[in-house]
Design an enzyme around this catalytic site. Structure first.
Site, PDB file in Angstrom:
ATOM      1  N   ARG A 125      -6.893   2.895  -2.534  1.00 41.32           N
ATOM      2  CA  ARG A 125      -7.201   4.259  -2.091  1.00 41.32           C
ATOM      3  C   ARG A 125      -8.587   4.371  -1.469  1.00 41.32           C
ATOM      4  O   ARG A 125      -9.188   5.442  -1.443  1.00 41.32           O
ATOM      5  CB  ARG A 125      -7.111   5.207  -3.261  1.00 41.32           C
ATOM      6  CG  ARG A 125      -7.994   4.764  -4.426  1.00 41.32           C
ATOM      7  CD  ARG A 125      -8.280   5.901  -5.279  1.00 41.32           C
ATOM      8  NE  ARG A 125      -8.771   5.459  -6.581  1.00 41.32           N
ATOM      9  CZ  ARG A 125      -9.036   6.285  -7.546  1.00 41.32           C
ATOM     10  NH1 ARG A 125      -8.876   7.569  -7.364  1.00 41.32           N
ATOM     11  NH2 ARG A 125      -9.487   5.839  -8.684  1.00 41.32           N
ATOM     12  N   LYS A 160     -13.722   6.418  -0.237  1.00 34.62           N
ATOM     13  CA  LYS A 160     -12.794   6.370  -1.372  1.00 34.62           C
ATOM     14  C   LYS A 160     -11.944   7.627  -1.398  1.00 34.62           C
ATOM     15  O   LYS A 160     -12.477   8.733  -1.326  1.00 34.62           O
ATOM     16  CB  LYS A 160     -13.608   6.246  -2.671  1.00 34.62           C
ATOM     17  CG  LYS A 160     -12.779   5.958  -3.906  1.00 34.62           C
ATOM     18  CD  LYS A 160     -13.689   5.494  -5.035  1.00 34.62           C
ATOM     19  CE  LYS A 160     -12.933   5.242  -6.317  1.00 34.62           C
ATOM     20  NZ  LYS A 160     -13.814   4.720  -7.361  1.00 34.62           N
ATOM     21  N   ARG A 192     -19.080   5.771  -0.350  1.00 34.83           N
ATOM     22  CA  ARG A 192     -19.883   4.861  -1.167  1.00 34.83           C
ATOM     23  C   ARG A 192     -20.616   3.871  -0.271  1.00 34.83           C
ATOM     24  O   ARG A 192     -20.061   3.404   0.727  1.00 34.83           O
ATOM     25  CB  ARG A 192     -18.922   4.126  -2.099  1.00 34.83           C
ATOM     26  CG  ARG A 192     -19.560   3.094  -2.979  1.00 34.83           C
ATOM     27  CD  ARG A 192     -18.644   2.793  -4.141  1.00 34.83           C
ATOM     28  NE  ARG A 192     -17.535   1.936  -3.768  1.00 34.83           N
ATOM     29  CZ  ARG A 192     -16.453   1.745  -4.530  1.00 34.83           C
ATOM     30  NH1 ARG A 192     -16.317   2.382  -5.673  1.00 34.83           N
ATOM     31  NH2 ARG A 192     -15.504   0.941  -4.141  1.00 34.83           N
ATOM     32  N   ASP A 230     -12.229  -6.675 -11.561  1.00 31.65           N
ATOM     33  CA  ASP A 230     -12.192  -6.100 -10.212  1.00 31.65           C
ATOM     34  C   ASP A 230     -13.235  -4.998 -10.060  1.00 31.65           C
ATOM     35  O   ASP A 230     -13.442  -4.491  -8.955  1.00 31.65           O
ATOM     36  CB  ASP A 230     -10.796  -5.555  -9.887  1.00 31.65           C
ATOM     37  CG  ASP A 230     -10.335  -4.521 -10.890  1.00 31.65           C
ATOM     38  OD1 ASP A 230     -10.274  -4.844 -12.089  1.00 31.65           O
ATOM     39  OD2 ASP A 230     -10.064  -3.371 -10.492  1.00 31.65           O
ATOM     40  N   GLY A 237      -6.586  -4.738  -5.140  1.00 27.53           N
ATOM     41  CA  GLY A 237      -6.964  -4.436  -3.755  1.00 27.53           C
ATOM     42  C   GLY A 237      -7.295  -2.965  -3.599  1.00 27.53           C
ATOM     43  O   GLY A 237      -7.062  -2.156  -4.503  1.00 27.53           O
TER      44      GLY A 237
HETATM   45  P1  AMP Z   1      -9.809   1.695 -10.538  1.00 25.10           P
HETATM   46  O1  AMP Z   1      -9.315   2.075 -11.890  1.00 25.10           O
HETATM   47  O2  AMP Z   1     -10.277   2.855  -9.714  1.00 25.10           O
HETATM   48  O3  AMP Z   1     -10.786   0.583 -10.563  1.00 25.10           O
HETATM   49  O4  AMP Z   1      -8.527   1.169  -9.751  1.00 25.10           O
HETATM   50  C1  AMP Z   1      -7.767   0.023 -10.118  1.00 25.10           C
HETATM   51  C2  AMP Z   1      -6.790  -0.289  -9.021  1.00 25.10           C
HETATM   52  O5  AMP Z   1      -5.863   0.798  -8.845  1.00 25.10           O
HETATM   53  C3  AMP Z   1      -7.404  -0.519  -7.645  1.00 25.10           C
HETATM   54  O6  AMP Z   1      -6.630  -1.463  -6.980  1.00 25.10           O
HETATM   55  C4  AMP Z   1      -7.291   0.851  -7.001  1.00 25.10           C
HETATM   56  O7  AMP Z   1      -7.312   0.803  -5.620  1.00 25.10           O
HETATM   57  C5  AMP Z   1      -5.935   1.310  -7.520  1.00 25.10           C
HETATM   58  N1  AMP Z   1      -5.827   2.775  -7.575  1.00 25.10           N
HETATM   59  C6  AMP Z   1      -6.430   3.615  -8.437  1.00 25.10           C
HETATM   60  N2  AMP Z   1      -6.078   4.886  -8.184  1.00 25.10           N
HETATM   61  C7  AMP Z   1      -5.236   4.861  -7.134  1.00 25.10           C
HETATM   62  C8  AMP Z   1      -4.521   5.846  -6.392  1.00 25.10           C
HETATM   63  N3  AMP Z   1      -4.602   7.141  -6.696  1.00 25.10           N
HETATM   64  N4  AMP Z   1      -3.752   5.433  -5.373  1.00 25.10           N
HETATM   65  C9  AMP Z   1      -3.647   4.135  -5.052  1.00 25.10           C
HETATM   66  N5  AMP Z   1      -4.278   3.155  -5.712  1.00 25.10           N
HETATM   67  C10 AMP Z   1      -5.062   3.508  -6.745  1.00 25.10           C
HETATM   68 MG    MG Z   2     -11.702  -0.520  -9.394  1.00 24.40          MG
END
Ligand code: AMP
Ligand code: MG
Length: 487
Positions: free
Chosen positions: A93, A113, A176, A252, A90
């Site tokens: 952030r 974002k 975005r 995802d 989900g």
């Molecule tokens: P990503 O690697 O950016 O595709 O993120 C994978 C998952 O981790 C997604 O659910 C993001 O929303 C969550 N996520 C990544 N970085 C953060 C963060 N700094 N704080 C909260 N959720 C994060």
């Molecule tokens: Mg992601």
């Protein structure tokens, strides 16, 4: 041209209800300031370019202000990460601020974002750092300019807010844009949590919003899945043809629209290397450059599994079977064009494979090779390029095949050939070291380099006066930058 307060919202995804997303307000970052804006992306919303410099622009895209009609939502989804199912992901952030309509009737999701914590943040702080926000911004706009489908980026807003990664860094937000933020993982979430009503509502929403023509088909969901397969096959063909390595092809991070989505430790190849792993955290090389092709199919199978309530396994398998031939046809078509060929011959695939093997063995720059191949008449071009290869005999053998192949296309006008080839072979790509230089400057408060790099990459096929250094191969320090998932 519109002022900022003239944007019109229609929040269709938000209306699906609380089972699909949570209503959350953005958490502002301190002292917001514009790092970089894309006027081309602003034009998608009919925004007047002048508004980018207004204080209101920085306030809106850093969470300080919100349109009265925006209904910010954090979307819920799950997905397969590095091959394992993660039941709860989900927007941890990022927030879907709302859907904006432009005058042409196109709708664009505005996704902010780095907007703070949500119910899906797990252990995360809900923030994005300046470094990763700049990388996402530059890559989105650079891919678009290369005609590779991608989410777009409107701007990066920097701040004085500090966040902790491996070291202390500054928080930023990137805005975005995409016609949809629905990922493969959205379907997986409702399938694995066994929520058939919501699952169907999601499928109906996607069908109505993004694949309306499929509703006329005898099996609308099957027709939609087929389009998703086709679009992703074409997308990955473009990545492979232009040397783009995504880095985190988790389900995802895969868009149902077949657009490049969720940038992290991506890279464009400098030297050609089929085994290149751009994500420092990818120990097994699951998402190496050449693995992107089978992983695309793996991800589509994960989506297919989530569609089994609507489509028979036989139909899903048959449709999945289209992926590889479609990929190969698109890829070969692009590579022919990159080689300046206008016709198709049976052995073209071999010609491409042999060239790539030679480039791999000698570490030849993937972008500049094709650009230079079009600079001069074919025989002169190969005579020049020969020096870049260690295996000169091997290259000469390839060049003989290539020249014979070009000759079989008949007489050619070199001016036309150059124009044709330069229109598909960029001079400038987003090399990691160029991004890094822009990030280093931005981290010390100088945004001129990121803006200049963005401008150069917005026009990658045209030689730009005074910008020769942006077309150069990386210096020694810039060859093996380690880019991790941390962002
Ligand atoms: P990503 O690697 O950016 O595709 O993120 C994978 C998952 O981790 C997604 O659910 C993001 O929303 C969550 N996520 C990544 N970085 C953060 C963060 N700094 N704080 C909260 N959720 C994060
Ligand atoms: Mg992601």
């Amino acid at each position: 041209m519109k002022a900022l307060d003239e944007l019109t919202f229609d929040n269709r995804f938000a209306r699906l209800g609380d089972a699909f997303s949570a209503h959350i307000l953005p958490e502002p970052i301190d002292d917001p300031r514009l790092v970089v804006a894309s006027l081309a992306a602003m034009a998608l919303l009919d925004l007047d370019p002048a508004v980018a410099d207004s204080p209101e622009f920085a306030e809106l895209f850093s969470g300080h202000k919100l349109w009265a009609d925006a209904v910010p939502r954090a979307m819920v989804y799950s997905g397969h990460q590095f091959g394992s199912y993660n039941p709860q992901l989900g927007d941890g952030r990022g927030l879907l601020l709302g859907e904006v309509y432009n005058q042409a009737g196109d709708h664009w999701d505005l996704h902010l974002k780095g907007a703070g914590q949500t119910p899906f943040s797990r252990m995360g702080d809900g923030r994005a750092v300046l470094r990763s926000s700049i990388r996402e911004f530059l890559a989105s706009e650079a891919l678009h300019a290369l005609h590779i489908p991608s989410t777009r980026a409107l701007c990066v807003i920097g701040s004085s807010t500090t966040v902790w990664r491996e070291k202390q860094e500054r928080a930023a937000m990137v805005l975005r844009l995409a016609p949809s933020h629905v990922r493969f993982g959205h379907f997986e979430y409702f399938y694995y949590t066994k929520k058939p009503e919501q699952h169907q509502a999601l499928a109906e929403h996607v069908l109505a919003m993004h694949f309306p023509e499929c509703r006329e088909q005898p099996q609308p969901y099957l027709a939609m899945f087929r389009q998703i397969v086709e679009r992703n096959a074409e997308l990955i063909a473009k990545w492979q043809a232009y040397g783009f390595c995504h880095g985190v092809m988790n389900t995802d991070n895969m868009s149902i629209l077949g657009i490049t989505f969720d940038f992290g430790p991506f890279a464009f190849l400098d030297d050609f290397d089929a085994n290149f792993i751009c994500n420092h955290s990818d120990d097994q090389g699951r998402y190496s450059f050449s693995n992107q092709v089978p992983i695309g199919q793996w991800n589509l199978s994960a989506l297919a599994q989530a569609l089994t309530p609507y489509i028979s396994v036989e139909d899903l398998q048959e449709t999945l079977g289209l992926y590889l031939p479609l990929f190969q046809a698109h890829y070969l078509d692009l590579m022919r064009r990159r080689l300046g060929l206008t016709s198709a011959e049976d052995d073209d695939q071999k010609l491409v494979e042999q060239l790539l093997q030679l480039m791999q063995n000698s570490g030849v720059d993937y972008t500049l090779f094709f650009r230079r191949l079009g600079d001069q008449a074919p025989d002169q071009a190969v005579a020049q390029l020969r020096d870049d290869f260690v295996d000169i005999k091997g290259f000469d053998a390839w060049a003989a095949l290539y020249l014979a192949r070009v000759a079989r296309e008949g007489d050619l006008d070199q001016d036309q050939r150059r124009t044709r080839m330069h229109a598909v072979n960029p001079l400038y790509i987003l090399r990691n070291y160029l991004a890094q230089k822009a990030i280093d400057a931005a981290e010390s408060g100088d945004y001129s380099e990121v803006r200049r790099l963005h401008a150069v990459l917005s026009n990658p096929f045209e030689e730009q006066p005074g910008m020769a250094s942006y077309a150069e191969r990386p210096p020694e320090w810039g060859k093996h930058l380690e880019i991790s998932c941390s962002s």
